[in-house]
Design a protein around this motif. Structure first.
Motif, short mmCIF file in Angstrom:
data_model
loop_
_atom_site.label_atom_id
_atom_site.label_comp_id
_atom_site.label_asym_id
_atom_site.label_seq_id
_atom_site.Cartn_x
_atom_site.Cartn_y
_atom_site.Cartn_z
N GLY A 64 0.80 -1.21 0.00
CA GLY A 64 0.00 0.00 0.00
C GLY A 64 0.83 1.26 0.00
N SER A 65 0.56 2.09 0.97
CA SER A 65 1.10 3.45 1.00
C SER A 65 2.60 3.47 1.26
CB SER A 65 0.36 4.21 2.10
OG SER A 65 1.05 5.36 2.47
N SER A 66 3.19 4.62 0.96
CA SER A 66 4.61 4.81 1.27
C SER A 66 4.77 5.30 2.69
CB SER A 66 5.20 5.83 0.31
OG SER A 66 4.57 7.07 0.51
N ARG A 89 7.70 -3.43 -1.26
CA ARG A 89 9.00 -2.79 -1.43
C ARG A 89 9.24 -1.56 -0.54
NH1 ARG A 89 11.39 1.18 -4.22
NH2 ARG A 89 9.38 2.13 -4.62
N ILE A 90 8.29 -0.64 -0.54
CA ILE A 90 8.55 0.62 0.17
C ILE A 90 8.59 0.38 1.67
CG2 ILE A 90 7.88 3.04 0.44
CD1 ILE A 90 6.26 2.82 -2.14
N ARG A 93 11.98 -0.99 2.69
CA ARG A 93 13.00 0.07 2.74
C ARG A 93 12.78 0.97 3.94
NH1 ARG A 93 15.54 1.24 -2.69
NH2 ARG A 93 16.29 3.22 -1.89
N ASN A 94 11.52 1.31 4.20
CA ASN A 94 11.23 2.19 5.32
C ASN A 94 11.66 1.58 6.65
OD1 ASN A 94 10.16 4.15 3.69
ND2 ASN A 94 8.03 3.68 4.11
N GLY B 120 8.80 10.35 -4.81
CA GLY B 120 7.85 11.11 -4.01
C GLY B 120 7.43 10.33 -2.78
N THR B 121 7.01 11.07 -1.74
CA THR B 121 6.58 10.39 -0.50
C THR B 121 5.14 9.92 -0.62
OG1 THR B 121 5.90 12.51 0.44
CG2 THR B 121 8.09 11.72 1.02
N ASP B 122 4.83 9.26 -1.71
CA ASP B 122 3.48 8.76 -1.91
C ASP B 122 3.57 7.61 -2.90
OD1 ASP B 122 0.39 10.04 -1.59
OD2 ASP B 122 0.74 8.60 -3.20
N SER B 123 2.93 6.51 -2.55
CA SER B 123 3.18 5.28 -3.33
C SER B 123 2.72 5.36 -4.78
CB SER B 123 2.51 4.10 -2.64
OG SER B 123 1.12 4.31 -2.53
N SER B 136 8.78 6.72 -8.64
CA SER B 136 8.49 5.72 -7.61
C SER B 136 8.29 6.37 -6.25
CB SER B 136 9.66 4.73 -7.56
OG SER B 136 9.29 3.59 -6.81
N GLY B 137 7.63 5.64 -5.36
CA GLY B 137 7.36 6.15 -4.02
C GLY B 137 8.47 5.79 -3.05
N VAL B 138 8.71 6.69 -2.10
CA VAL B 138 9.71 6.43 -1.05
C VAL B 138 9.13 6.89 0.30
CG1 VAL B 138 11.72 6.71 -2.56
CG2 VAL B 138 10.81 8.70 -1.34
N LYS B 223 7.69 -1.28 -8.48
CA LYS B 223 8.47 -0.11 -8.16
C LYS B 223 8.09 1.03 -9.09
CE LYS B 223 13.28 0.05 -7.06
NZ LYS B 223 14.40 -0.89 -7.04
#
Ligand code: SF4
Lengths: 162, 427
Positions: A64-66, A89-90, A93-94, B120-123, B136-138, B223
């Protein structure tokens, strides 16, 4: 880092970031919002988690969300290690970036809620003390271990004088 | 051995002649995007002070307050104010507020540049792949590092090739392509990987429709979701004033880890059922589900073409009594264009309520939440439990046409049921 021990809080597949950090509470601080974490699947979660516990799930943890608020919430509640068969994935990493160790363990489905676990991070192994079993984990790449060793990406960047 | 688009962009961004899937590279970031909900307020503001207290290049940073606009509480208002003040303090001039969901704003303001790395800080940042960017989101801490040094590490992804051939039938939209692909590949089927969409169907889609597909690549764990840069892309970029960019395409003999081929001619309107995006079936299979809220909006399904399609279907019709239909155009320019074209009037006459361009409904923050036992049909991208309000509510995802058709009948409806025999219909 060495060995870490704690009790397992065990969940299944697809525990997503909307479950770990429900969007409706995201305007609150991590501390306040942590009371609602996981409430869609386990309303008791924030009351029963103890510092040092292991957060264990099965496939596709953290989809889902980052939102980094998800691993930050787990960290705030005292979780240092998460265990799953696979991760989104995110979220993966987080976890690393905030200083939580995300172990990839094919046998996480054998762990049950309440089992006492011991993780050997460098050795890539989880011991289930309750069941007297041992599970192998995928070893973490060197560049990730370097970040984990210092406690997260922020400390890592600071250490590099950036 | 040939290279994929991802390998080519990441070679360029890391200053190497070539890179291959699996390699870890440090890349230069072309654009760093933050929104309000996951922006400076999470970790970043406080910790940047200790990392030199300045942004590496304010011109490459874009900040968009979209989730909490218009604010529904004092807390939300404070977060927007904090975000705005932070942007000003660090010299970020590309600050947008009340402009619409961040991904649409990024695209239409020319901040998604083909051939560059956009993080960006959004998936759903992966939407930018429709314009040929490695987008890609981070998370926040990662963004903190990017803000400090302008770089981050990425593993060069393997690429899944998704080919759509044939021709879409009337009443079937890109959103149906998106849902069908996700239903087939699965919720985690593309984790860590890039997905490249191609084929005659993709080439024939307008930009609005392409973005509805790449936007949802992350719903398979991907990704990035990429599309070839072609004449349609170039025309779009020209219209918004983006001139300098590099175009990359995958070589014939590039290595793809998997290939999926779909026939668009056989595709029917699709619906993702609660509570996961890959729980996909034909709209006709869930027609007994009663609908309480119909949502047309978001960075997935609130663009001009989406609103146009819904308006064409709803023209002269009324939405079902007792049901609410909420419409949030995906940006201010889209709002204005939909108004000028008369679409908003048609929707309002049918009984819909037109909202601000915002994230509010999509993620249950304001402007229309659902109660326990209520069902929502939505043109957005996620149907996770509790996302749009009560955990006892249900979210079904469908195309803008499926949303409009369901709003008319009061239950989930294959839009073709309402289009049949309509001679004025043009898809
Ligand atoms: S519209 Fe929905 S999916 Fe898009 S950015 Fe906003 S909250 Fe996220």
């Amino acid at each position: 880092m060495g060995e870490l021990t704690g009790k397992a809080l065990k969940y299944g597949d697809n525990i997503n970031t909307d479950i770990i950090s429900p969007p409706q509470y995201m305007e609150l601080s991590i501390e306040e919002a942590s009371a609602y974490s996981m409430s869609a699947v386990d309303p008791e979660f924030s009351a029963r988690v103890r510092p040092g516990d292991f957060f264990v799930a099965e496939n596709n943890l953290g989809s889902g969300s980052s939102r980094e608020t998800s691993p930050l919430t787990l960290k705030y509640l005292g979780i240092h290690v998460v265990v799953a068969r696979s991760y989104a994935r995110i979220f993966y990493r987080n976890c690393i970036n905030v200083g939580i160790i995300p172990l990839i363990c094919e046998k996480s489905n054998q762990i049950e809620d309440g089992d006492e676990l011991k993780a050997d991070i460098e050795g890539g192994r989880i011991l289930n003390l309750t069941k007297n079993e041992s599970y192998e984990c995928e070893s973490l790449p060197e560049h990730i271990m370097a970040i984990i060793h210092v406690g997260g990406l922020f400390q890592y960047l600071k250490g590099k004088g950036r | 051995m040939g290279k994929t688009i991802s390998e080519k962009i990441l070679a360029e961004a890391s200053g190497q002649k070539e890179v291959s899937a699996g390699q870890i590279v440090w890349v230069q970031v072309g654009r760093a995007m933050m929104d309000d909900i996951l922006g400076p307020r999470v970790e970043i503001a406080e910790k940047l002070r200790e990392l030199g207290n300045k942004v590496w290049d304010p011109e490459k940073v874009v900040i968009i307050s979209d989730h909490y606009t218009p604010p529904a509480s004092i807390k939300q208002a404070e977060i927007v104010k904090f975000t705005r003040d932070w942007a000003r303090e660090y010299g970020v001039e590309k600050y947008y507020e009340f402009a619409g969901p961040c991904h649409q704003v990024m695209a239409e303001t020319g901040n998604v540049i083909p051939g560059t790395v956009v993080l960006g800080t959004d998936s759903h940042t992966c939407m930018g792949g429709a314009l040929g960017a490695f987008a890609s989101g981070v998370g926040s801490t990662e963004m903190l590092g990017i803000l400090a040094v302008g770089q981050t590490w990425l593993k060069v992804p393997e690429t899944i090739k998704v080919v759509w051939e044939g021709a879409l039938r009337d009443g079937v939209m890109a959103k149906d392509i998106s849902l069908k692909t996700i239903g087939t590949i699965g919720h985690a089927g593309a984790t860590y990987k890039a997905v490249e969409y191609m084929g005659s169907v993709i080439s024939a889609l307008p930009m609005d429709e392409r973005m509805a597909i790449t936007n949802m690549a992350v719903e398979m764990g991907a990704k990035v979701g990429l599309m070839p840069t072609d004449e349609v892309t170039k025309a779009y970029l020209e219209r918004i004033g983006v001139k300098d960019y590099k175009v990359y395409s995958s070589d014939e003999d590039a290595a793809f880890c998997e290939t999926y081929a779909f026939d668009a001619s056989a595709l029917t309107p699709q619906v993702a059922c609660p509570h996961s995006v890959d729980n996909v079936t034909d709209a006709g299979n869930v027609r007994e589900v009663p609908i309480h809220q119909a949502y047309l909006g978001s960075c997935t399904g609130g663009r001009l073409n989406d609103i146009k399609m819904a308006a064409q279907l709803l023209k002269g019709k009324k939405i079902h009594s007792g049901l609410r239909m909420l419409v949030s155009p995906a940006s201010k320019p889209i709002w204005k264009a939909a108004d000028e074209a008369g679409y908003l009037k048609i929707l309002a006459e049918a009984g819909a309520v037109i909202l601000a361009p915002t994230c509010g409904v999509c993620v249950g923050l304001h402007s229309g939440l659902i109660a326990g036992g209520e069902n929502c049909i939505s043109s957005s991208n996620r149907n996770f439990i509790g996302r749009m309000g009560s955990k006892q509510g249900n979210i079904y995802l469908g195309s803008p046409l499926t949303v409009a058709a369901s709003a008319v009948t009061g239950h989930i409806t294959d839009p073709r049921e309402l289009l049949q025999g309509d001679p004025t219909w043009v898809n």
